[in-house]
Design a protein around this motif. Structure first.
Motif, PDB file in Angstrom:
ATOM      1  N   ASP A 483      41.771 -85.209  32.629  1.00  0.00           N
ATOM      2  CA  ASP A 483      42.461 -84.047  32.281  1.00  0.00           C
ATOM      3  C   ASP A 483      41.741 -82.868  33.205  1.00  0.00           C
ATOM      4  O   ASP A 483      42.535 -81.936  33.707  1.00  0.00           O
ATOM      5  N   ALA A 484      40.498 -82.947  33.471  1.00  0.00           N
ATOM      6  CA  ALA A 484      39.903 -81.847  34.277  1.00  0.00           C
ATOM      7  C   ALA A 484      40.386 -81.976  35.870  1.00  0.00           C
ATOM      8  O   ALA A 484      40.753 -80.926  36.330  1.00  0.00           O
ATOM      9  N   LEU A 485      40.750 -83.261  36.251  1.00  0.00           N
ATOM     10  CA  LEU A 485      41.218 -83.542  37.809  1.00  0.00           C
ATOM     11  C   LEU A 485      42.709 -83.341  37.466  1.00  0.00           C
ATOM     12  O   LEU A 485      43.458 -83.387  38.494  1.00  0.00           O
ATOM     13  N   ASN A 486      43.248 -83.182  36.388  1.00  0.00           N
ATOM     14  CA  ASN A 486      44.762 -82.988  36.268  1.00  0.00           C
ATOM     15  C   ASN A 486      45.369 -84.202  36.762  1.00  0.00           C
ATOM     16  O   ASN A 486      46.626 -84.438  37.276  1.00  0.00           O
ATOM     17  N   LEU A 487      45.021 -85.386  36.243  1.00  0.00           N
ATOM     18  CA  LEU A 487      45.628 -86.836  36.806  1.00  0.00           C
ATOM     19  C   LEU A 487      46.832 -87.168  35.894  1.00  0.00           C
ATOM     20  O   LEU A 487      46.630 -87.106  34.772  1.00  0.00           O
ATOM     21  N   GLU A 488      47.716 -87.464  36.564  1.00  0.00           N
ATOM     22  CA  GLU A 488      48.922 -88.126  35.865  1.00  0.00           C
ATOM     23  C   GLU A 488      49.009 -89.191  35.751  1.00  0.00           C
ATOM     24  O   GLU A 488      48.273 -90.295  36.619  1.00  0.00           O
ATOM     25  N   SER A 489      49.343 -89.853  34.564  1.00  0.00           N
ATOM     26  CA  SER A 489      49.300 -91.152  34.343  1.00  0.00           C
ATOM     27  C   SER A 489      50.182 -92.298  35.105  1.00  0.00           C
ATOM     28  O   SER A 489      51.498 -92.489  34.753  1.00  0.00           O
ATOM     29  N   ILE A 490      49.947 -92.377  36.384  1.00  0.00           N
ATOM     30  CA  ILE A 490      50.751 -93.221  37.337  1.00  0.00           C
ATOM     31  C   ILE A 490      49.991 -94.550  37.564  1.00  0.00           C
ATOM     32  O   ILE A 490      48.773 -94.560  37.745  1.00  0.00           O
ATOM     33  N   GLN A 491      50.760 -95.551  37.331  1.00  0.00           N
ATOM     34  CA  GLN A 491      50.327 -96.948  37.578  1.00  0.00           C
ATOM     35  C   GLN A 491      50.413 -96.972  39.150  1.00  0.00           C
ATOM     36  O   GLN A 491      51.539 -96.605  39.801  1.00  0.00           O
ATOM     37  N   LYS A 492      49.129 -97.594  39.793  1.00  0.00           N
ATOM     38  CA  LYS A 492      49.261 -97.654  41.191  1.00  0.00           C
ATOM     39  C   LYS A 492      50.426 -98.659  41.691  1.00  0.00           C
ATOM     40  O   LYS A 492      50.807 -99.332  40.967  1.00  0.00           O
TER      41      LYS A 492
END
Lengths: 492, 492
Positions: A483-492
């Motif tokens: 959440d700190a990096l604001n990463l979205e839940s993307i599967q590669k």
């Protein structure tokens, strides 16, 4: 010794205090309006300097707090997203290992200039979950790394899988999927549990090579349609830069797939990796990316530890006190953890989307297993110096969240010098205090001391660091960083 | 089980979140203007509820953090002075004892509703200073209590003296000199090190009676112009209310001074103390002050512990797991620590100038010495329940600073259930998790396990609580409480 921290940990002056308070006001006001704020200038004001303020035997002489801390702590709270995250792991490292290192390195009333200066502190639970669903109160490094790396509890020995065998995405995979740069640095073999948790998903942490995988994880080999051995998974699912030991495993041969019959080193080169094997080669690297990845392996196995010392013995604490020595096996060309950290930061920092970097001092654990207090202290020193490098970086890049923790607790205890322990002990002559510290290892009578299940210290600085306090579970680390990096839940 | 904490630890709702954020804004704005603020309403919003949020073996199921925590933590920072301070001490209690108790009492993914809910957490160093000036890395409870009680490091065994023998004023003495109400509560003998540090100044902690003082501290007897035994010092230098065990020492006879030839019980009555000996008598007390002081002694020695269990044995962790039992020696009429705490708070809270109250669960240490995991867990439960009473009080009195810590660390460790420890171990069947936890005691082969020297957990809530984080020394506690209560340095 690393010195830059001196520059960023100044003695308080009136002017500096005024600056701090101004920062506190600005940050508080910004937070009041619920706008995430950038605090690129805030890092300097939030480091703490918990040095005893006088003669420790005098009234107030041992106190560490500079001043009433409310405004300063408030100013250091920042709910903005972070551009970069550096996660420092001391394997098998919690309060006991830290206190032992502090006492030896800077004296009981001193402070470690990396580990001890972070403003947010707390602890997390580390229990794992057995395959049958039972709580296991003592984790190993594989299950614990899986927990912080994927947000999911694993069973001891497993990497990146839950107890049902389901694969869970790691922070490194998620960071890559979101376009961030990535780094994975350790003093152990790069296939060891902590670094491997970021790129591998396998049921047994020892499956480093195709042959070992055929033996211990047969359904997971490439020929059986699995993800393959840990080293093979590294080559397919790597950070931009991966540094540590474990060169010997690249001599193994692939037994199936596109690279069948070739060594893993040949495969690595075919896949475009630049392989470096000493500090000079590492320093010559001037860019890394997913397309131009680097693997640095600086020893056949784990990197040599920097300090050696007599192992603990039965009754050792009552024998004459000894001093730690530099390890003659720490050969020229082997990078220190702080050097690998500095190089990784230098390479990753140019990435416009930011980075996720994991840095492990892994042999704190291994020396604790061996009941070698000096080995353990030296590797804690390595951790502390690497953190100082991270702090110096964050001073220039205030949008960097730094988290420092251990993956599990361990055996070592400080006991009275006259205690009659049933375990292995050693008396260390402390160079700063000129006193004697007795260290006890007494969880196992076999060759290897055991992990322990106590909650483990957490500490942080930077954006979102306020989440790293109170009581957490180690799976929280995944979500806090995501959440700190604001990463979205993307599967590669 | 204590239940009021449920009321103050609600599940987050949108409305509550809004209230929190509003409070955060107000507190932040107030802090920005550098006016100390009263936060009588803030306590509810700053407790944390670190319960696992789902099935611990599922993705995210073990995480403890409710939500991004920056605004909440910011809202809980309050630099106002406190009217009241409650200091909770778990003797010999740090992360290991807390984790052991949590695992047993609420399960590994649960949380202790007193110990685990405080928003500010850190650790402090506990080293003592020998008479010759050398650092001693493992303190005893006397030196450690002297450190937090007086702000000055003592040598092991000494109370309220520095290594040169100079007397240092305690927090209790300072609070009294400033006109505050005072309380001193323990589950041990009231002459034991932790409570005694607040009223006694003596070179050896065992000098409870005139006879023992003549033997061990001969220059400090009343007849030699000294301050007298610990029990005599208590009668001259008491809190408004002092509760615990140690009735037997009041049968001792004064050998000099105004009360020569009388028992200390006779002296106490002559000095105007009301002496109570069971819970009913305690409950009947309706007011306390320096002029109407109360001493409650509810056992001849230490209060009985609430839980008993099989002691640890060599190889015990590999034997069938056992459950903790209620201690049949916990006789009717013995108050629980939470009951003593509630009564003390009820009596002290009417004081217009506020109060300083120390509450110790002292037998966590003593059961740890005895390698009795169940005894230790039961007394940690007592500590946790007493803290819940304190939190309930602070909910109504937001100008109350609560600090929770231990005076030093101890032996107990959680080890793998199959470990071959050289020490004394026990396997406990955990009632919530329905798993097995192995506890190891391996610092001594003699009758009593040893203290350890690791830094100890600190935690706090309320005004000035933000000072209780990061790395402190235990002497900082004196200054933080002194300054929170705005106590002037008045000699009585």
């Amino acid at each position: 010794m690393q010195t830059p921290a001196k520059k960023i940990l100044p003695i308080m002056t009136t002017k500096k205090l005024t600056t701090m308070i101004m920062t506190a006001m600005l940050v508080s006001l910004s937070a009041c309006s619920h706008q995430p704020v950038s605090t690129s200038a805030s890092l300097q004001s939030t480091l703490i300097t918990p040095q005893a303020k006088g003669q420790p035997d005098a009234f107030g002489g041992a106190r560490r707090l500079n001043q009433e801390h409310s405004a300063i702590l408030k100013a250091s709270i920042d709910d903005a997203h972070a551009k970069n995250v550096i996660l420092f792991i001391g394997d098998g490292t919690s309060d006991s290992e830290i206190t032992i290192a502090r006492n030896y390195l800077v004296g009981a009333s001193g402070y470690l200039k990396g580990i001890d200066v972070l403003p947010f502190t707390g602890s997390y639970t580390t229990y794992s979950i057995d395959r049958d669903g039972k709580v296991n109160y003592v984790t190993d490094s594989a299950a614990s790394a899986s927990a912080w790396a994927t947000g999911t509890k694993a069973y001891n020995g497993a990497l990146g899988l839950d107890r049902h065998g389901k694969v869970h995405q790691s922070l490194l995979e998620l960071a890559k999927a979101n376009g961030l740069a990535t780094g994975n640095v350790t003093t152990t073999e790069i296939q060891d549990a902590t670094p491997a948790s970021l790129y591998a998903h396998i049921s047994a942490r020892k499956c480093y090579t195709p042959a070992k995988t055929a033996e211990l994880c047969p359904t997971e080999t490439v020929q059986n349609g699995g993800l393959g051995s840990i080293t093979e998974q590294l080559l397919k699912n790597h950070a931009d830069i991966t540094l540590g030991g474990g060169a010997q495993y690249f001599a193994a041969t692939a037994t199936a797939g596109q690279y069948q019959g070739q060594t893993l080193l040949q495969q690595a080169k075919a896949r475009g990796f630049r392989m470096v094997n000493n500090l000079n080669q590492l320093q010559a690297i001037d860019a890394v990316s997913q397309q131009q990845p680097v693997i640095g392996v600086f020893a056949q196995g784990n990197l040599p530890v920097i300090w050696s010392g007599p192992k603990s013995t039965l009754g050792g604490n009552q024998k004459p006190a000894v001093s730690c020595q530099e390890n003659p096996e720490f050969v020229a060309g082997t990078p220190l953890l702080k050097e690998m950290t500095a190089k990784a930061l230098s390479l990753l920092s140019s990435h416009p989307k930011g980075f996720f970097l994991q840095v492990e001092s892994g042999s704190i654990d291994k020396q604790n297993h061996k009941a070698n207090a000096c080995g353990q202290i030296g590797e804690t020193k390595q951790l502390d110096e690497a953190i100082q490098v991270g702090l110096e970086f964050a001073k220039q890049h205030g949008d960097t969240l730094i988290i420092v923790t251990g993956d599990h607790a361990h055996t070592s205890q400080i006991i009275p010098i006259k205690a009659n322990s049933p375990g292995l002990t050693v008396a260390l002559k402390t160079p700063i205090d000129q006193s004697v510290m007795a260290v006890n290892y007494a969880t196992e009578t076999g060759d290897s001391q055991a992990h322990t299940g106590v909650q483990v210290r957490t500490a942080a600085i930077g954006p979102r660091a306020a989440n790293i306090n109170g009581l957490l579970d180690q799976t929280d680390i995944f979500f806090i960083i995501r959440d700190a990096l604001n990463l979205e839940s993307i599967q590669k």
